[in-house]
Motif scaffolding. Structure first.
Motif, PDB file in Angstrom:
ATOM      1  N   ARG A   1       2.004  -0.039 -11.910  1.00 58.87           N
ATOM      2  CA  ARG A   1       1.835   0.008 -10.456  1.00 58.87           C
ATOM      3  C   ARG A   1       0.983  -1.186 -10.058  1.00 58.87           C
ATOM      4  O   ARG A   1      -0.177  -1.295 -10.457  1.00 58.87           O
TER       5      ARG A   1
ATOM      6  N   VAL B   1      -0.529  -3.953  -7.196  1.00 61.22           N
ATOM      7  CA  VAL B   1      -0.910  -4.129  -5.805  1.00 61.22           C
ATOM      8  C   VAL B   1      -1.791  -5.364  -5.697  1.00 61.22           C
ATOM      9  O   VAL B   1      -2.470  -5.745  -6.665  1.00 61.22           O
ATOM     10  N   VAL B   2      -1.751  -6.023  -4.555  1.00 61.74           N
ATOM     11  CA  VAL B   2      -2.638  -7.144  -4.241  1.00 61.74           C
ATOM     12  C   VAL B   2      -3.586  -6.664  -3.141  1.00 61.74           C
ATOM     13  O   VAL B   2      -3.137  -6.148  -2.109  1.00 61.74           O
ATOM     14  N   LEU B   3      -4.896  -6.833  -3.378  1.00 59.22           N
ATOM     15  CA  LEU B   3      -5.894  -6.286  -2.458  1.00 59.22           C
ATOM     16  C   LEU B   3      -6.646  -7.377  -1.703  1.00 59.22           C
ATOM     17  O   LEU B   3      -6.943  -8.441  -2.252  1.00 59.22           O
ATOM     18  N   ARG B   4      -6.947  -7.070  -0.456  1.00 61.17           N
ATOM     19  CA  ARG B   4      -7.846  -7.908   0.333  1.00 61.17           C
ATOM     20  C   ARG B   4      -9.284  -7.696  -0.151  1.00 61.17           C
ATOM     21  O   ARG B   4      -9.577  -6.734  -0.880  1.00 61.17           O
TER      22      ARG B   4
ATOM     23  N   SER C   1      -8.311  -3.106   0.934  1.00 62.70           N
ATOM     24  CA  SER C   1      -7.036  -2.651   1.483  1.00 62.70           C
ATOM     25  C   SER C   1      -5.893  -3.485   0.918  1.00 62.70           C
ATOM     26  O   SER C   1      -6.090  -4.590   0.410  1.00 62.70           O
ATOM     27  N   ALA C   2      -4.678  -2.940   1.013  1.00 66.38           N
ATOM     28  CA  ALA C   2      -3.509  -3.627   0.461  1.00 66.38           C
ATOM     29  C   ALA C   2      -3.119  -4.813   1.322  1.00 66.38           C
ATOM     30  O   ALA C   2      -3.035  -4.707   2.553  1.00 66.38           O
TER      31      ALA C   2
ATOM     32  N   ASP D   1      -0.641  -7.644   2.887  1.00 69.30           N
ATOM     33  CA  ASP D   1       0.750  -7.671   3.327  1.00 69.30           C
ATOM     34  C   ASP D   1       1.552  -8.633   2.455  1.00 69.30           C
ATOM     35  O   ASP D   1       0.977  -9.515   1.788  1.00 69.30           O
TER      36      ASP D   1
ATOM     37  N   CYS E   1      -9.034   2.668  -7.864  1.00 67.71           N
ATOM     38  CA  CYS E   1      -8.401   1.905  -6.781  1.00 67.71           C
ATOM     39  C   CYS E   1      -7.877   2.890  -5.740  1.00 67.71           C
ATOM     40  O   CYS E   1      -6.896   3.619  -6.002  1.00 67.71           O
TER      41      CYS E   1
ATOM     42  N   VAL F   1      -6.130   2.467  -3.105  1.00 66.07           N
ATOM     43  CA  VAL F   1      -4.746   2.212  -2.694  1.00 66.07           C
ATOM     44  C   VAL F   1      -3.760   2.838  -3.671  1.00 66.07           C
ATOM     45  O   VAL F   1      -2.748   3.433  -3.279  1.00 66.07           O
ATOM     46  N   LEU F   2      -4.063   2.732  -4.976  1.00 74.07           N
ATOM     47  CA  LEU F   2      -3.183   3.293  -5.999  1.00 74.07           C
ATOM     48  C   LEU F   2      -3.503   4.756  -6.292  1.00 74.07           C
ATOM     49  O   LEU F   2      -2.670   5.479  -6.843  1.00 74.07           O
TER      50      LEU F   2
ATOM     51  N   TYR G   1      -8.863  -4.403 -12.382  1.00 72.55           N
ATOM     52  CA  TYR G   1      -9.044  -5.481 -11.408  1.00 72.55           C
ATOM     53  C   TYR G   1      -9.023  -6.785 -12.201  1.00 72.55           C
ATOM     54  O   TYR G   1      -9.954  -7.094 -12.935  1.00 72.55           O
TER      55      TYR G   1
END
Length: 534
Positions: A356, A358-361, A365-366, A368, A400, A402-403, A409
Motif C-alpha cells: 500500500r 502513498v505520498v504524504l504532504r 495528509s495524502a 494529490d 500512518c 492515511v493508510l 516512512y
C-alpha cells in the motif's frame, strides 16, 4: 503452488522431489562450472544447522564474511534452519565496518571464507580478535589462505574449520526467531542492521516469483552480492520456486554474455552500472541465437538515463526490462512492467501486490496526483526493525493515519500520477546510491577524520555525463603535512569499502564558506562536476 511454512521446508521439498537437479552452478574462470544439486545443498545446510545450533542460541546473529559459493549459501540456509539470523557482509568491507557489525550484533560466532582471511588479517584486533570464526574451506580456499589462517591461529586467533555435525531437523521456532540482518550504511557512520524475519523472507520470495513469472525451469544469473537485498532475494526466490541459480563472479560484459549462453540463463537482476558497462562496451545479447533463452532483465538500485534505457532495450531485443524501486527496509515498493518502459520509463511503476503506497504532504495528509511529498510504504515487505536501535526503528516504522497501519516512512521524495505510477524525486537525508550501494557522505567524512593530517573535508557527489553519481572529496591538511591526494585515498581504502572511497581527492589550503560560515557544499559540488568533464 501450495503455501510453505519456511524456506527450509521448500529446500527439503526440492531435495526430496528433484534431488539430482542443479540448485546452484558456480562459475570459475578457467575451469569447469561447479554444480550443486538440491539434495547436496539440503544436506550441507542441515549439517551446518546442527553445528551452529551447538554454539549459538535462537535469535543470535551469525555474520558471514564470504563471497557467493555453494559453501556460503549452505551456511546461510543452515543458520536460517537453526532459527538464527544470518548476515552476509560484502567482501569489500574493511576492519572498521566488520567490527561495527560484530559490536552491533553482540556477535560471538562469525563465518569467513578463504578470500576473506586477508582482510581480517590486516585488522585482526579488538572485536575481530575477540570473535570465534569458522572458516569455510571450499573451492576458493587455497594454500595461501591456510598459511594466513595458521599464522593468525599461532598469534592467538580463534579460526577453525566448521565442526562436523550430523544432519538435524529444522528448528521448530525458526519461523519466529530466524531470518536475516542486512547491514546498510548509516547517516551517523554507524551501520544499521535491517532485521527481516523468516516469514517475511518467504513473502518477499513469493512476491518476486509471482512478479517475474518464475518457474522451476528458469535459470537466474546472480551477479549482485547477497549483502544487497536484490541479490539475496534472487537467491531466496530461486530457492522458493526450485529453479537454478548461476553464481557469476564477474559482471564484465564478455563474462555475462558467456554465462547466458553457456548456462541458458533466463533472467538477470542488475544495477545500472552493470548495464552502462555493457552499453559502453558496445555489445548486446543475441536473442535470436546464442542468448535466445534470456527473457527478462531488471534495472534495480537506481536508474538509467532515457537514452540508456533505449539503448539497453536495443541491446536485448525481445527481452522484458523491469525497473524496480524499494529499500532494504521494505524490499520492493514498486516496479515498472516492461510493456510500459517506452511510455513511462521515467517512473518506477506501480505498487506491487500487497503493498500500500502513498505520498504524504508535510502535514501528513495524502498528496494529490502530481504533487510531491514523502513516499510511505505499507503492507508487504516491511522489516521487523533495526537491530538494537529502537529509536531509529520507531522513526522509520510509524503509524500512518492515511493508510491506517504502521508503515515505513522512506525518506524518499516522489509523486504519483493518476494511474498510480510513482516518480522518484530524490532523498531528503543526504543518502546516495553508488553502484547500487547505499552511501552517506557523513560516513565517509567520519572516516576522513581518522586520517592523520586531515583538518577539514567536504564530500561531494556530482553526476557525470552518463547520469552516474561520482564521489569527489575536497580536503584541507595540517600545515606542513606531506600527505598527498593519493595518500588520502590509500588511507581511506584501509577504512572503507572501495565503493565509498572518493575516486578523486582535491587538496585545498582552505574551503569556501557560506555566509553562515559553513563549507560551501553547493559550490564545491558544482566545481566537482566541472572536474569530471572530459
Amino acid at each position: 503452488m501450495s503455501p510453505v511454512r519456511s524456506l527450509t521446508d521448500r529446500l527439503a521439498l526440492h531435495a526430496t522431489e528433484r534431488g539430482s537437479a542443479p540448485a546452484l552452478v558456480a562459475l570459475h574462470p578457467g575451469s569447469e562450472p561447479e554444480i550443486t544439486t538440491w539434495a547436496e545443498l539440503h544436506a550441507a545446510s542441515q549439517r551446518f544447522a546442527a553445528a551452529v545450533a551447538t554454539r549459538t542460541a535462537p535469535g543470535d546473529l551469525v555474520p558471514l564474511f564470504a563471497r557467493p559459493s555453494a559453501e556460503s549459501i549452505a551456511a546461510m540456509l543452515g543458520v536460517l534452519a537453526a532459527g538464527r539470523l544470518f548476515s552476509v557482509l560484502h567482501h569489500q568491507l574493511r576492519g572498521p565496518q566488520i567490527s561495527g557489525v560484530l559490536e552491533a550484533g553482540g556477535v560471538g560466532l562469525a563465518v569467513v571464507d578463504g578470500p576473506g582471511i586477508p582482510t581480517l588479517k590486516r585488522a585482526f584486533e579488538g572485536r575481530l580478535a575477540d570473535t570465534d570464526w569458522w572458516v569455510l574451506q571450499g573451492r576458493s580456499y587455497g594454500a595461501v589462505h591456510e598459511t594466513q589462517r595458521a599464522k593468525l591461529v599461532a598469534a592467538g586467533a580463534r579460526l577453525e574449520g566448521v565442526p562436523e555435525g550430523s544432519p538435524a531437523e529444522p528448528a521448530r521456532d525458526a519461523g519466529l526467531t530466524g531470518g536475516t540482518c542486512l547491514f546498510t550504511s548509516g547517516s551517523t557512520g554507524v551501520p544499521k542492521g535491517v532485521v527481516i524475519a523468516h516469514p517475511e523472507l518467504v513473502s518477499r520470495a513469493a512476491g518476486e516469483v509471482a512478479w517475474f513469472g518464475l518457474t522451476a525451469d528458469d535459470v537466474l544469473l546472480n551477479v549482485l552480492p547477497f549483502s544487497f537485498d536484490v541479490g539475496l532475494n534472487q537467491l531466496l526466490s530461486s530457492l522458493y520456486v526450485g529453479c537454478t541459480l548461476v553464481l557469476c563472479p564477474s559482471f564484465l560484459p564478455a563474462d555475462l554474455l558467456a554465462a547466458v549462453e553457456g548456462q541458458r540463463v533466463t533472467g538477470i537482476s542488475a544495477v545500472p552500472s552493470i548495464w552502462t558497462g555493457m552499453l559502453q562496451a558496445r555489445v548486446g545479447f543475441d536473442t535470436a541465437g546464442a542468448h535466445r533463452s534470456l527473457r527478462f532483465l531488471t534495472i534495480s538500485g537506481g536508474d538509467l538515463l532515457p537514452s540508456q534505457r533505449t539503448a539497453l532495450a536495443a541491446a536485448a531485443p525481445g527481452v522484458g526490462i523491469f525497473k524496480t524501486y524499494g529499500q532494504t527496509e521494505t524490499f520492493r515498493t514498486a516496479s515498472l512492467h516492461p510493456d510500459e518502459l517506452a511510455t513511462h520509463g521515467d517512473t518506477v511503476g506501480r505498487a506491487l501486490a500487497g503493498v500500500r503506497l502513498v505520498v504524504l504532504r508535510p502535514d501528513g495528509s495524502a498528496a494529490d496526483p502530481g504533487e510531491p511529498g514523502e513516499i510511505v510504504h505499507g503492507g508487504a515487505g516491511l522489516m521487523r526493525g533495526y537491530l538494537g536501535q529502537p529509536e531509529a526503528t520507531a522513526e522509520k516504522l510509524r503509524y500512518c493515519p492515511v493508510l491506517g497501519e504502521v508503515a515505513a516512512y522512506t525518506g524518499d521524495r516522489g509523486m504519483l500520477d493518476a494511474e498510480g505510477r510513482l516518480t522518484l524525486l530524490g532523498r531528503g537525508d543526504g543518502m546516495l546510491k553508488i553502484s547500487g550501494f547505499r552511501v552517506f557522505p557523513s560516513e565517509i567524512l567520519a572516516q576522513l577524520s581518522h586520517v592523520e593530517g586531515v583538518v577539514e573535508a567536504v564530500v561531494t557527489a556530482p553526476k557525470d555525463a552518463t547520469g552516474a553519481t561520482r564521489l569527489v572529496a575536497f580536503v584541507v591538511l595540517e600545515h606542513g603535512s606531506s600527505l598527498t591526494a593519493h595518500g588520502v585515498r590509500q588511507a581511506l581504502g584501509r577504512l572503507l569499502p572501495a565503493y565509498m572511497v572518493p575516486e578523486r581527492v582535491e587538496l585545498r589550503e582552505s574551503l569556501p564558506r557560506t555566509s553562515s560560515g559553513k563549507p560551501d557544499a553547493v559550490g564545491l559540488t558544482a566545481e566537482a562536476a566541472g572536474l569530471l568533464e572530459p
